[in-house]
Design a protein around this motif. Structure first.
Motif, short mmCIF file in Angstrom:
data_model
loop_
_atom_site.label_atom_id
_atom_site.label_comp_id
_atom_site.label_asym_id
_atom_site.label_seq_id
_atom_site.Cartn_x
_atom_site.Cartn_y
_atom_site.Cartn_z
N LEU A 99 0.84 -1.19 0.00
CA LEU A 99 0.00 0.00 0.00
C LEU A 99 0.88 1.25 0.00
O LEU A 99 1.65 1.47 0.93
CB LEU A 99 -0.92 0.02 1.23
N GLU A 100 0.76 2.03 -1.06
CA GLU A 100 1.58 3.23 -1.20
C GLU A 100 1.42 4.16 0.01
O GLU A 100 0.32 4.57 0.36
CB GLU A 100 1.18 3.97 -2.48
N SER A 101 2.54 4.43 0.68
CA SER A 101 2.64 5.44 1.75
C SER A 101 1.75 5.16 2.96
O SER A 101 1.45 6.07 3.73
CB SER A 101 2.29 6.83 1.20
N MET A 102 1.37 3.92 3.17
CA MET A 102 0.45 3.60 4.27
C MET A 102 1.21 3.40 5.58
O MET A 102 2.11 2.57 5.68
CB MET A 102 -0.37 2.35 3.94
N GLU A 103 0.80 4.15 6.59
CA GLU A 103 1.45 4.09 7.91
C GLU A 103 0.45 3.75 9.01
O GLU A 103 -0.75 4.03 8.89
CB GLU A 103 2.08 5.44 8.26
N VAL A 104 0.98 3.20 10.09
CA VAL A 104 0.21 3.03 11.33
C VAL A 104 -0.22 4.40 11.85
O VAL A 104 -1.27 4.55 12.47
CB VAL A 104 1.06 2.30 12.38
N THR A 105 0.57 5.40 11.55
CA THR A 105 0.37 6.77 12.03
C THR A 105 -1.05 7.28 11.82
O THR A 105 -1.58 8.03 12.63
CB THR A 105 1.35 7.72 11.29
N TYR A 106 -1.71 6.86 10.73
CA TYR A 106 -3.00 7.43 10.36
C TYR A 106 -4.16 6.90 11.19
O TYR A 106 -5.28 7.40 11.08
CB TYR A 106 -3.30 7.15 8.88
N ASN A 123 0.89 -2.27 15.36
CA ASN A 123 2.34 -2.28 15.31
C ASN A 123 2.76 -2.38 13.85
O ASN A 123 2.00 -2.86 13.00
CB ASN A 123 2.91 -3.46 16.11
N GLY A 124 3.94 -1.92 13.54
CA GLY A 124 4.43 -1.97 12.17
C GLY A 124 5.94 -1.91 12.15
O GLY A 124 6.59 -1.79 13.18
N GLY A 125 6.50 -1.97 10.96
CA GLY A 125 7.94 -1.96 10.81
C GLY A 125 8.48 -0.57 10.50
O GLY A 125 7.85 0.19 9.76
N VAL A 126 9.62 -0.24 11.04
CA VAL A 126 10.27 1.02 10.69
C VAL A 126 11.02 0.83 9.37
O VAL A 126 11.38 -0.30 9.01
CB VAL A 126 11.25 1.48 11.79
N ALA A 127 11.25 1.91 8.67
CA ALA A 127 11.96 1.85 7.38
C ALA A 127 13.32 2.51 7.53
O ALA A 127 13.42 3.70 7.84
CB ALA A 127 11.14 2.55 6.30
N PHE A 128 14.37 1.73 7.34
CA PHE A 128 15.73 2.24 7.44
C PHE A 128 16.15 2.89 6.12
O PHE A 128 15.45 2.82 5.12
CB PHE A 128 16.70 1.11 7.80
N VAL A 184 2.43 15.66 13.72
CA VAL A 184 2.74 14.46 14.49
C VAL A 184 3.94 14.75 15.39
O VAL A 184 4.93 15.33 14.95
CB VAL A 184 3.06 13.27 13.56
N ASP A 185 3.83 14.37 16.64
CA ASP A 185 4.91 14.59 17.61
C ASP A 185 6.20 13.98 17.09
O ASP A 185 6.23 12.84 16.62
CB ASP A 185 4.53 13.94 18.95
N GLU A 186 7.30 14.73 17.18
CA GLU A 186 8.58 14.24 16.70
C GLU A 186 9.05 13.01 17.46
O GLU A 186 9.87 12.24 16.96
CB GLU A 186 9.64 15.35 16.81
N GLU A 187 8.55 12.82 18.66
CA GLU A 187 8.93 11.66 19.46
C GLU A 187 8.16 10.40 19.05
O GLU A 187 8.53 9.30 19.43
CB GLU A 187 8.68 11.93 20.96
N TYR A 188 7.11 10.60 18.27
CA TYR A 188 6.31 9.45 17.82
C TYR A 188 7.09 8.67 16.76
O TYR A 188 7.65 9.25 15.83
CB TYR A 188 4.98 9.93 17.24
N SER A 189 7.13 7.36 16.88
CA SER A 189 7.84 6.51 15.93
C SER A 189 6.90 6.12 14.79
O SER A 189 5.97 5.32 14.98
CB SER A 189 8.36 5.25 16.63
N ARG A 190 7.12 6.70 13.64
CA ARG A 190 6.28 6.42 12.48
C ARG A 190 6.66 5.07 11.88
O ARG A 190 7.81 4.82 11.56
CB ARG A 190 6.41 7.54 11.45
#
Length: 618
Positions: free
Chosen positions: A158-165, A200-205, A402-408
């Motif tokens: 899914l293009e650009s899909m984050e847990v953030t939303y 929960n989701g994966g971070v992108a390095f 979005v709070d900078e401390e939040y892990s996207r």
């Protein structure tokens, strides 16, 4: 003499001002268009095939940034010309122009460095790390056991899909849940959130934060770092031939692989990668046109809408199932691409004038409906569905609050897996690299050691790299240069790459008289060669021929501020008023010497670039 010097300075000021304003406007465009742009992504797309790019992005760049930058420069030049009779005022304005240019360049660099961390990137890539080599598990050395009845897999990127939303109560960062149905899917299935009752989701390095990098990471367990300063993967005949990827494993076990996307698969090297690794059948925009599914002049957004993608996927899945072979159908959506997404006919208005939220909400509904359709089919019992965002959104302002401390994190959901989480209470800390072995495990594949690539099977108790070393250390190590990763990509100097170097290179010669009969020349080459093929090119050389004499080769060294211009440091003496031919070569790390092109001067020592399409190896 003073008049000549004044004229040269005025022209220099005008040119410098034009370039600096253009650089400033382009930096603004980059940061506005790609909010989460990384150096890896920038370097990849600077040289990737642009065929298939959304034309709106290009039009926006030209209309709102390129044209205004030249308009500002034109006003400055007009003022200089207007003041040509007021010499002192003209010189003062030119000085102001030079100072303003320097300020523009410094400001642009600082803005870009703050976002792209250019200095940090250069420092990391100048340091070698064995981390990837030490932690990499080659799939060809691992015992993989498929179940007796092999399961189908539907992998939806899914293009650009984050847990953030999602909303805060479900682990997101928004007050109102933009993706309620995807939230429910993940909560009711598997996202490795343990007992947290949150998504929960994966971070992108680094190397995984743009589409091609994300596809590569999730299917190979490696970041897409090509070893080229600017990526020219479309000039290669193979895409990381030294890597065994998800598609390779499935192909060798009797699977039919198919990639379905609504844009052109050639963009970013996607077609090359998926054909090389798993012999995927490509069903993209061009295929849809050729098959008569859409008119030849039909083009929406990046190609065709996700609504059509899911319709075509239903038909393809039915056809693949009827063939009787286990299948892997991989989809990539595009409606939710930045900037603000594409509003299709199914999109509602639940979020008012917040277009991007409406588009994400529409995608949320379409994916949920598609999953429901699969679950109604006879083949669902033996089919695993994997839904993942490709990378965090690059939209300029969607997540600015979005709070900078939040892990996207990238959205993750596995439906109907043939595996159980060993420790269901454990909240896993993982990255998109971990999806490689996890996807196979979800299909019921037994993985010796539960690790592949740099990834860990999240159904197991084996620690991920993040859980073992911490996010910061992994991020730092993956950002460093890896000789091992360079060896896996097996990049070579191809005719296509030589063609590109030829097209993007110009030879310039400056003459300085030493006496009545002789002069010295400074040869410079304006080229992207070093930036394009840093891992392939050992050095740049020129030979100077006049009459029956050939001097050289002379090695070009050094570069100017933009990093593109290379020149000879030796004094090259030639007779005055003699035809001179300057031949440009590159010497590869393979030891071969490749001819690129000539520049020929007239007897008046006026240099005339002469492009050649011929490439030879000496």
């Amino acid at each position: 003499m003073k008049k000549v010097l004044r004229l040269i300075f005025v022209i220099f000021s005008a040119v410098l001002f034009t370039l600096s304003v253009f650089v400033l406007f382009m930096s603004k465009w980059l940061l506005k268009t790609w909010a989460n742009l990384t150096m890896d992504e920038l370097l990849f797309h600077l040289k990737a095939n642009l065929k298939g790019t959304n034309p709106d992005i290009i039009r926006n760049c030209i209309t709102h940034y390129a044209i205004p930058s030249f308009a500002v420069a034109a006003l400055f030049i007009a003022a200089i010309v207007f003041l040509r009779k007021k010499k002192k005022t003209q010189v003062i304005l030119s000085i102001v122009g030079v100072l303003a240019s320097i300020c523009c360049i410094i400001f642009a660099f600082k803005q870009l460095d703050r976002k792209l961390m250019i200095v940090d990137y250069i420092e990391k890539n100048s340091q070698e790390s064995t981390f990837i080599e030490d932690e990499y598990v080659d799939p060809s050395t691992v015992n993989l056991v498929f179940p007796e009845t092999k399961r189908n897999v539907v992998y939806i990127y899914l293009e650009s899909m984050e847990v953030t939303y999602s909303d805060e109560s479900h682990g997101g960062a928004f007050e109102q849940n933009v993706i309620p149905e995807l939230t429910e899917l993940a909560m009711n299935n598997e996202c490795f959130g343990g007992n947290s009752n949150k998504l929960n989701g994966g971070v992108a390095f680094t190397g995984c934060t743009y589409t091609m990098g994300a596809l590569f990471a999730q299917s190979s367990g490696l970041p897409l770092k090509t070893g080229l300063s600017r990526n020219d993967m479309d000039t290669q005949e193979e895409f990381f031939p030294g890597v065994v990827a998800f598609g390779d494993i499935l192909k060798s076990n009797g699977y039919t692989n198919e990639l379905m996307i609504g844009s052109r698969a050639t963009f970013g090297g996607r077609q090359l990668y998926f054909v090389n690794h798993g012999d995927y059948t490509i069903f993209d925009y061009d295929h849809a046109v050729e098959a008569g599914l859409i008119p030849s002049n039909y083009y929406r957004w990046w190609g065709y809408e996700d609504e059509k993608l899911f319709d075509y996927a239903r038909s393809e899945m039915t056809r693949l199932n009827d063939e009787g072979q286990p299948f892997n159908l991989t989809l990539l959506t595009v409606d939710t691409h930045f900037e603000d997404g594409y509003v299709c006919r199914n999109c509602g208005n639940s979020f008012g004038d917040d277009q991007y939220s409406n588009v994400f909400n529409c995608s949320d509904s379409q994916v949920s409906q598609f999953v429901s359709w699969i679950q109604e089919q006879d083949f669902y019992e033996n089919t695993t569905i994997i839904i993942c965002g490709d990378h965090p959104t690059m939209d300029s302002d969607y997540c600015e609050n979005v709070d900078e401390e939040y892990s996207r994190k990238v959205y993750t959901c596995i439906i109907n897996p043939a595996a159980e989480v060993q420790n269901p209470d454990n909240v896993r800390q993982y990255s998109t690299l971990d999806m490689f072995p996890t996807s196979l495990a979800a299909m019921g594949v037994s993985i010796e050691g539960d690790r592949l690539g740099l990834g860990t099977n999240l159904f197991s108790d084996e620690k991920t790299l993040i859980e073992k070393y911490g996010y910061d250390q992994v991020a730092s190590e993956l950002g460093a240069k890896s000789v091992f990763l360079d060896s896996l990509n097996q990049i070579s100097i191809t005719d296509t790459l030589l063609d590109r170097i030829t097209t993007r290179s110009d030879i310039f010669v400056e003459y300085t008289a030493t006496d009545d009969d002789n002069c010295e020349i400074l040869v410079s080459v304006d080229t992207y060669t070093k930036l394009t093929a840093g891992a392939l090119i050992e050095r740049l050389e020129v030979e100077v021929t006049y009459g029956d004499t050939t001097d050289g080769p002379f090695t070009l060294s050094g570069f100017e501020a933009d990093g593109n211009i290379y020149y000879n440091e030796e004094n090259i003496k030639v007779p005055m008023d003699t035809d001179v031919t300057v031949s440009f070569y590159v010497v590869g790390t393979d030891g071969e010497r490749y001819y690129i092109k000539d520049a020929v001067s007239s007897s008046e020592n006026q240099i005339i670039p002469e492009k050649s399409t011929e490439q030879t190896s000496n």
